[in-house]
Design a protein around this motif. Structure first.
Motif, PDB file in Angstrom:
ATOM      1  N   ALA A  14       0.855  -1.181   0.000  1.00 52.83           N
ATOM      2  CA  ALA A  14       0.000   0.000   0.000  1.00 52.83           C
ATOM      3  C   ALA A  14       0.895   1.236   0.000  1.00 52.83           C
ATOM      4  O   ALA A  14       1.940   1.241   0.632  1.00 52.83           O
ATOM      5  N   LEU A  15       0.480   2.244  -0.749  1.00 54.67           N
ATOM      6  CA  LEU A  15       1.276   3.461  -0.825  1.00 54.67           C
ATOM      7  C   LEU A  15       0.746   4.496   0.152  1.00 54.67           C
ATOM      8  O   LEU A  15      -0.398   4.917   0.055  1.00 54.67           O
ATOM      9  N   PHE A  16       1.575   4.870   1.092  1.00 56.38           N
ATOM     10  CA  PHE A  16       1.260   5.948   2.017  1.00 56.38           C
ATOM     11  C   PHE A  16       2.322   7.011   1.789  1.00 56.38           C
ATOM     12  O   PHE A  16       3.433   6.899   2.289  1.00 56.38           O
ATOM     13  N   ARG A  17       1.977   7.982   0.980  1.00 51.89           N
ATOM     14  CA  ARG A  17       2.915   9.027   0.599  1.00 51.89           C
ATOM     15  C   ARG A  17       2.302  10.385   0.928  1.00 51.89           C
ATOM     16  O   ARG A  17       1.095  10.520   1.078  1.00 51.89           O
ATOM     17  N   PRO A  18       3.139  11.421   0.985  1.00 50.73           N
ATOM     18  CA  PRO A  18       2.603  12.758   1.240  1.00 50.73           C
ATOM     19  C   PRO A  18       1.533  13.137   0.215  1.00 50.73           C
ATOM     20  O   PRO A  18       1.641  12.787  -0.971  1.00 50.73           O
ATOM     21  N   ARG A  19       0.530  13.822   0.698  1.00 51.93           N
ATOM     22  CA  ARG A  19      -0.605  14.194  -0.147  1.00 51.93           C
ATOM     23  C   ARG A  19      -0.161  14.922  -1.416  1.00 51.93           C
ATOM     24  O   ARG A  19      -0.690  14.668  -2.495  1.00 51.93           O
ATOM     25  N   LEU A  20       0.805  15.826  -1.299  1.00 45.78           N
ATOM     26  CA  LEU A  20       1.250  16.585  -2.461  1.00 45.78           C
ATOM     27  C   LEU A  20       1.811  15.670  -3.552  1.00 45.78           C
ATOM     28  O   LEU A  20       1.522  15.864  -4.740  1.00 45.78           O
ATOM     29  N   LEU A  21       2.582  14.653  -3.176  1.00 48.63           N
ATOM     30  CA  LEU A  21       3.102  13.712  -4.167  1.00 48.63           C
ATOM     31  C   LEU A  21       1.978  12.961  -4.864  1.00 48.63           C
ATOM     32  O   LEU A  21       1.961  12.839  -6.087  1.00 48.63           O
ATOM     33  N   ILE A  22       1.038  12.460  -4.092  1.00 42.67           N
ATOM     34  CA  ILE A  22      -0.066  11.673  -4.656  1.00 42.67           C
ATOM     35  C   ILE A  22      -0.955  12.544  -5.535  1.00 42.67           C
ATOM     36  O   ILE A  22      -1.338  12.141  -6.639  1.00 42.67           O
ATOM     37  N   GLU A  23      -1.284  13.738  -5.082  1.00 44.08           N
ATOM     38  CA  GLU A  23      -2.150  14.603  -5.887  1.00 44.08           C
ATOM     39  C   GLU A  23      -1.465  15.052  -7.169  1.00 44.08           C
ATOM     40  O   GLU A  23      -2.109  15.142  -8.211  1.00 44.08           O
ATOM     41  N   ARG A  66      12.437   6.030   0.200  1.00 44.94           N
ATOM     42  CA  ARG A  66      13.436   5.932   1.283  1.00 44.94           C
ATOM     43  C   ARG A  66      14.409   7.107   1.215  1.00 44.94           C
ATOM     44  O   ARG A  66      14.750   7.701   2.237  1.00 44.94           O
ATOM     45  N   ASP A  67      14.849   7.428  -0.003  1.00 43.90           N
ATOM     46  CA  ASP A  67      15.753   8.568  -0.170  1.00 43.90           C
ATOM     47  C   ASP A  67      15.083   9.860   0.301  1.00 43.90           C
ATOM     48  O   ASP A  67      15.717  10.684   0.952  1.00 43.90           O
ATOM     49  N   ARG A  68      13.810  10.029  -0.012  1.00 39.63           N
ATOM     50  CA  ARG A  68      13.072  11.218   0.426  1.00 39.63           C
ATOM     51  C   ARG A  68      13.022  11.285   1.945  1.00 39.63           C
ATOM     52  O   ARG A  68      13.336  12.312   2.549  1.00 39.63           O
ATOM     53  N   ARG A  69      12.679  10.171   2.568  1.00 42.58           N
ATOM     54  CA  ARG A  69      12.554  10.129   4.024  1.00 42.58           C
ATOM     55  C   ARG A  69      13.896  10.334   4.733  1.00 42.58           C
ATOM     56  O   ARG A  69      13.947  10.932   5.801  1.00 42.58           O
ATOM     57  N   ASP A  70      14.962   9.831   4.101  1.00 45.15           N
ATOM     58  CA  ASP A  70      16.294   9.924   4.706  1.00 45.15           C
ATOM     59  C   ASP A  70      16.991  11.240   4.392  1.00 45.15           C
ATOM     60  O   ASP A  70      18.093  11.480   4.883  1.00 45.15           O
ATOM     61  N   GLY A  71      16.378  12.071   3.554  1.00 46.57           N
ATOM     62  CA  GLY A  71      16.973  13.354   3.213  1.00 46.57           C
ATOM     63  C   GLY A  71      18.203  13.240   2.323  1.00 46.57           C
ATOM     64  O   GLY A  71      19.092  14.093   2.375  1.00 46.57           O
ATOM     65  N   VAL A  72      18.246  12.199   1.499  1.00 49.43           N
ATOM     66  CA  VAL A  72      19.376  12.001   0.590  1.00 49.43           C
ATOM     67  C   VAL A  72      19.433  13.167  -0.401  1.00 49.43           C
ATOM     68  O   VAL A  72      18.416  13.552  -0.969  1.00 49.43           O
ATOM     69  N   THR A  74      20.518  13.441  -3.342  1.00 48.99           N
ATOM     70  CA  THR A  74      20.241  13.152  -4.744  1.00 48.99           C
ATOM     71  C   THR A  74      18.759  12.883  -5.015  1.00 48.99           C
ATOM     72  O   THR A  74      18.392  12.599  -6.152  1.00 48.99           O
ATOM     73  N   TYR A  75      17.923  12.965  -3.986  1.00 48.88           N
ATOM     74  CA  TYR A  75      16.478  12.750  -4.157  1.00 48.88           C
ATOM     75  C   TYR A  75      15.924  13.782  -5.128  1.00 48.88           C
ATOM     76  O   TYR A  75      16.203  14.968  -5.019  1.00 48.88           O
ATOM     77  N   ARG A  76      15.112  13.297  -6.093  1.00 52.27           N
ATOM     78  CA  ARG A  76      14.498  14.195  -7.073  1.00 52.27           C
ATOM     79  C   ARG A  76      12.976  14.040  -7.035  1.00 52.27           C
ATOM     80  O   ARG A  76      12.444  13.001  -7.463  1.00 52.27           O
ATOM     81  N   PRO A  77      12.264  15.039  -6.552  1.00 52.33           N
ATOM     82  CA  PRO A  77      10.808  14.954  -6.489  1.00 52.33           C
ATOM     83  C   PRO A  77      10.162  14.688  -7.848  1.00 52.33           C
ATOM     84  O   PRO A  77       9.195  13.931  -7.938  1.00 52.33           O
ATOM     85  N   ALA A  78      10.696  15.271  -8.917  1.00 51.75           N
ATOM     86  CA  ALA A  78      10.117  15.054 -10.246  1.00 51.75           C
ATOM     87  C   ALA A  78      10.217  13.579 -10.644  1.00 51.75           C
ATOM     88  O   ALA A  78       9.277  13.017 -11.223  1.00 51.75           O
TER      89      ALA A  78
END
Length: 99
Positions: A14-23, A66-72, A74-78
């Motif tokens: 199941a995907l539980f991600r921030p609302r902004l990402l999902i929307e 995981r990269d997003r959560r860990d603050g890596v 190189t994380y790219r939101p796009a």
């Protein structure tokens, strides 16, 4: 439901991600073109069947999250959004996610 659909559904968390990402992914779903977008997202020209693509996308999306959560740095939101769009679209094609 076919055996591939059952296997894909059982292996998809199941995907539980921030609302902004999902929307953002939902907005972009309307412009998803499998032939154009999937090769760029998975990095290969040959298109796998939707169920196989979905499983690969799920793995890559989980790593991106995981990269997003860990603050890596190189994380790219796009890229994360592109993975989510493709994952949802491929899941629908595979019959795992409702349209």
């Amino acid at each position: 439901m076919t055996a591939t659909q059952e296997s894909s559904k059982a292996q998809t968390p199941a995907l539980f991600r921030p609302r902004l990402l999902i929307e953002t992914a939902r907005v972009r779903l309307g412009t998803y073109d499998r032939d154009r977008d999937l090769p760029h997202v998975i990095g290969q020209a040959a298109l796998p069947p939707p169920g196989d693509a979905m499983l690969r996308l799920a793995e890559e999306e989980a790593k991106e999250d995981r990269d997003r959560r860990d603050g890596v740095t190189t994380y790219r939101p796009a890229r994360h959004v592109a993975l989510l769009v493709a994952l949802i679209a491929e899941g629908r094609l595979a019959g795992v996610f409702a349209p």
